[in-house]
Design a protein around this motif. Sequence first.
Motif, short mmCIF file in Angstrom:
data_model
loop_
_atom_site.label_atom_id
_atom_site.label_comp_id
_atom_site.label_asym_id
_atom_site.label_seq_id
_atom_site.Cartn_x
_atom_site.Cartn_y
_atom_site.Cartn_z
N VAL A 67 0.86 -1.19 0.00
CA VAL A 67 0.00 0.00 0.00
C VAL A 67 0.89 1.24 0.00
O VAL A 67 2.11 1.13 0.10
CB VAL A 67 -0.95 -0.01 1.22
CG1 VAL A 67 -1.93 -1.18 1.14
CG2 VAL A 67 -0.18 -0.02 2.52
N ARG A 68 0.27 2.43 -0.10
CA ARG A 68 1.08 3.64 -0.19
C ARG A 68 0.82 4.61 0.95
O ARG A 68 1.31 5.74 0.93
CB ARG A 68 0.82 4.32 -1.53
CG ARG A 68 1.22 3.45 -2.71
CD ARG A 68 1.60 4.21 -3.95
NE ARG A 68 0.70 5.26 -4.35
CZ ARG A 68 -0.26 5.16 -5.26
NH1 ARG A 68 -0.47 4.03 -5.87
NH2 ARG A 68 -1.02 6.19 -5.56
N ASN A 69 0.06 4.20 1.96
CA ASN A 69 -0.28 5.09 3.07
C ASN A 69 0.97 5.62 3.76
O ASN A 69 1.98 4.92 3.85
CB ASN A 69 -1.11 4.36 4.12
CG ASN A 69 -2.34 3.71 3.55
OD1 ASN A 69 -2.25 2.86 2.67
ND2 ASN A 69 -3.49 4.09 4.06
N ASP A 70 0.86 6.84 4.28
CA ASP A 70 1.90 7.35 5.17
C ASP A 70 1.93 6.51 6.43
O ASP A 70 0.94 5.86 6.79
CB ASP A 70 1.63 8.82 5.53
CG ASP A 70 1.95 9.77 4.39
OD1 ASP A 70 2.68 9.38 3.45
OD2 ASP A 70 1.46 10.92 4.44
N ILE A 71 3.06 6.56 7.14
CA ILE A 71 3.28 5.71 8.30
C ILE A 71 3.75 6.54 9.49
O ILE A 71 4.58 7.44 9.35
CB ILE A 71 4.34 4.63 7.98
CG1 ILE A 71 3.83 3.70 6.86
CG2 ILE A 71 4.71 3.83 9.23
CD1 ILE A 71 4.86 2.71 6.35
N ALA A 72 3.20 6.19 10.67
CA ALA A 72 3.67 6.75 11.93
C ALA A 72 4.19 5.58 12.77
O ALA A 72 3.62 4.49 12.74
CB ALA A 72 2.55 7.46 12.67
N VAL A 73 5.27 5.81 13.51
CA VAL A 73 5.83 4.78 14.39
C VAL A 73 5.90 5.35 15.79
O VAL A 73 6.42 6.46 16.00
CB VAL A 73 7.25 4.36 13.93
CG1 VAL A 73 7.80 3.26 14.84
CG2 VAL A 73 7.26 3.90 12.47
N GLY A 74 5.37 4.60 16.75
CA GLY A 74 5.40 5.03 18.15
C GLY A 74 6.02 3.95 19.01
O GLY A 74 5.72 2.77 18.84
N GLY A 75 6.88 4.37 19.93
CA GLY A 75 7.49 3.45 20.88
C GLY A 75 6.83 3.58 22.24
O GLY A 75 6.52 4.70 22.67
N HIS A 76 6.60 2.46 22.91
CA HIS A 76 5.92 2.45 24.21
C HIS A 76 6.67 1.54 25.17
O HIS A 76 7.19 0.49 24.77
CB HIS A 76 4.49 1.93 24.05
CG HIS A 76 3.65 2.77 23.16
ND1 HIS A 76 2.84 3.76 23.64
CD2 HIS A 76 3.52 2.78 21.81
CE1 HIS A 76 2.21 4.33 22.62
NE2 HIS A 76 2.62 3.77 21.51
N LEU A 77 6.68 1.92 26.45
CA LEU A 77 7.33 1.13 27.49
C LEU A 77 6.28 0.58 28.46
O LEU A 77 5.12 0.96 28.39
CB LEU A 77 8.34 1.98 28.26
CG LEU A 77 9.45 2.64 27.44
CD1 LEU A 77 10.35 3.46 28.34
CD2 LEU A 77 10.25 1.60 26.67
N GLY A 78 6.74 -0.26 29.37
CA GLY A 78 5.86 -0.81 30.39
C GLY A 78 5.52 0.21 31.46
O GLY A 78 5.99 1.35 31.43
N ARG A 79 4.70 -0.21 32.40
CA ARG A 79 4.28 0.70 33.48
C ARG A 79 5.48 1.23 34.25
O ARG A 79 5.48 2.37 34.70
CB ARG A 79 3.32 -0.03 34.43
CG ARG A 79 1.95 -0.25 33.80
CD ARG A 79 0.96 -0.83 34.80
NE ARG A 79 1.19 -2.23 35.11
CZ ARG A 79 0.71 -3.25 34.40
NH1 ARG A 79 -0.04 -3.03 33.34
NH2 ARG A 79 0.96 -4.48 34.76
N GLU A 80 6.51 0.40 34.42
CA GLU A 80 7.75 0.83 35.08
C GLU A 80 8.81 0.99 34.00
O GLU A 80 9.35 -0.01 33.52
CB GLU A 80 8.21 -0.21 36.12
CG GLU A 80 7.23 -0.37 37.27
CD GLU A 80 7.08 0.90 38.08
OE1 GLU A 80 8.08 1.60 38.29
OE2 GLU A 80 5.94 1.19 38.49
N PRO A 81 9.11 2.21 33.57
CA PRO A 81 10.10 2.39 32.49
C PRO A 81 11.44 1.76 32.84
O PRO A 81 11.83 1.70 34.00
CB PRO A 81 10.22 3.90 32.36
CG PRO A 81 8.94 4.44 32.89
CD PRO A 81 8.53 3.48 33.99
#
Length: 133
Positions: free
Chosen positions: A55-69
């Motif tokens: 596909v050709r959609n733009d992309i966003a990337v997000g990083g996430h951590l646990g409750r205790e970083p």
Amino acid sequence: EDSLLKHVNTRITDEGLIIEIFDLPDTPLFAQGSDAPTEVARQLLMMIANVTGMVRNDIAVGGHLGREPESDDGFALSAARAQKGRILLAEYGIAPARFVRVTGQSNRALALETGPDYRNRRLEITLLRSPPG
């Protein structure tokens, strides 16, 4: 490949299709406290690059951590992991111009408030909806 799919969840939001890849209890995506991807993370991102290349959609990337970083600066670590994900997706064939946003959320947007914390340690790759027209 089935073992890889255990790391994947997808959902549709107003923003687009979100592909989440997340840690499993014995199989993290990144080395503890680091942005060094594991082999599993590399394989998952290669699989995602192959699929999203259709596909050709733009992309966003997000990083996430646990409750205790895992580090004193959770935003820096989660942003570094998101950036590493973007770099690998580009290496695996996604055109760099498709990436419109790379963010680190630390532990501010949990997938699960309670329950297994490994599920919160994740990358979210969003195929953004195309603007109308």
